[in-house]
Motif scaffolding. Structure first.
Motif, PDB file in Angstrom:
ATOM      1  N   PHE A   1      22.629  91.933  23.932  1.00  0.00           N
ATOM      2  CA  PHE A   1      22.363  92.038  22.484  1.00  0.00           C
ATOM      3  C   PHE A   1      23.209  91.481  21.766  1.00  0.00           C
ATOM      4  O   PHE A   1      22.872  91.073  20.503  1.00  0.00           O
ATOM      5  CB  PHE A   1      21.994  93.374  22.305  1.00  0.00           C
ATOM      6  N   VAL A   2      24.551  91.122  22.290  1.00  0.00           N
ATOM      7  CA  VAL A   2      25.434  90.535  21.219  1.00  0.00           C
ATOM      8  C   VAL A   2      25.115  88.932  21.027  1.00  0.00           C
ATOM      9  O   VAL A   2      25.580  88.378  20.269  1.00  0.00           O
ATOM     10  CB  VAL A   2      26.989  90.742  21.856  1.00  0.00           C
ATOM     11  N   GLU A   3      24.259  88.348  21.891  1.00  0.00           N
ATOM     12  CA  GLU A   3      23.728  87.316  22.037  1.00  0.00           C
ATOM     13  C   GLU A   3      24.734  86.185  22.080  1.00  0.00           C
ATOM     14  O   GLU A   3      24.871  85.245  21.220  1.00  0.00           O
ATOM     15  CB  GLU A   3      22.885  86.814  20.778  1.00  0.00           C
ATOM     16  N   ARG A   4      25.859  86.269  22.915  1.00  0.00           N
ATOM     17  CA  ARG A   4      26.638  85.114  23.077  1.00  0.00           C
ATOM     18  C   ARG A   4      26.611  84.582  24.481  1.00  0.00           C
ATOM     19  O   ARG A   4      27.826  84.539  25.159  1.00  0.00           O
ATOM     20  CB  ARG A   4      28.158  85.850  23.048  1.00  0.00           C
ATOM     21  N   PRO A   5      25.556  84.139  25.061  1.00  0.00           N
ATOM     22  CA  PRO A   5      25.580  83.987  26.255  1.00  0.00           C
ATOM     23  C   PRO A   5      26.246  82.494  27.056  1.00  0.00           C
ATOM     24  O   PRO A   5      26.660  82.360  27.987  1.00  0.00           O
ATOM     25  CB  PRO A   5      24.263  83.719  26.945  1.00  0.00           C
ATOM     26  N   ALA A   6      26.301  81.514  26.128  1.00  0.00           N
ATOM     27  CA  ALA A   6      26.952  80.287  26.391  1.00  0.00           C
ATOM     28  C   ALA A   6      28.525  80.505  26.147  1.00  0.00           C
ATOM     29  O   ALA A   6      29.404  79.625  26.513  1.00  0.00           O
ATOM     30  CB  ALA A   6      26.398  79.166  25.365  1.00  0.00           C
TER      31      ALA A   6
END
Length: 163
Positions: free
Chosen positions: A55-60
């Motif tokens: 959910f923090v949306e930091r996949p890269a």
């Protein structure tokens, strides 16, 4: 211009520390409190990072520890209760209930340039303008090392739980 988005946050288990501080006290207390809760989280089975919390949306980005700092008031206006939390898989001191939150990404230059208050105001206004209600105290969700970040790096989110 502040971009505001919505996300669903699952229940999060945390190790936490609370203090009542004004802004100067917050700046002195927060780094040490983050270090202490991180150490307690590691001892409790592991400090979780961005890889564990999509959910923090930091996949890269590299896996970084996730901290949540909850403000029961505005430390710029005087002493207020502040809770800093490190995320863990199980156990911990308590759970932050699942919720939906409106949030905005913040760069280091926004913080050092005195623009953070305006980000809070923009998120709160967006909540009202979109017929939502603030459900709980606002928070900052940290997922990178603020001190080593460059001026234009995103360093944390300002978030308001909403209904």
């Amino acid at each position: 211009m502040v971009e505001i988005r919505l996300r669903d946050v699952p229940e999060i288990r945390v190790v936490s520390e609370t203090a009542t501080v004004d802004q100067a006290g917050l700046e002195a207390w927060l780094p040490g409190a983050m270090a202490r809760v991180a150490e307690r989280a590691r001892a409790a089975g592991g400090l979780l990072g961005t890889a564990a919390w999509p959910f923090v949306e930091r996949p890269a980005d590299p896996d970084e520890p996730v901290f949540v700092t909850i403000y029961e008031g505005n430390p710029n206006e005087g002493p207020t209760a502040v809770e800093v939390c490190a995320t863990v898989a199980v156990g911990g001191d308590r759970a932050i209930p699942a919720h939906r939150e409106a949030f905005a990404r913040v760069t280091k230059s926004q913080v050092t340039g005195g623009e953070l208050g305006g980000v809070y105001e923009a998120v709160e206004k967006w909540v009202v303008d979109n017929a939502l209600a603030v459900a709980r105290a606002p928070r900052e969700v940290y997922w990178t090392d603020f001190r080593s970040a460059a001026a234009d790096d995103e360093v944390f989110d300002v978030a308001f739980p909403v209904t």
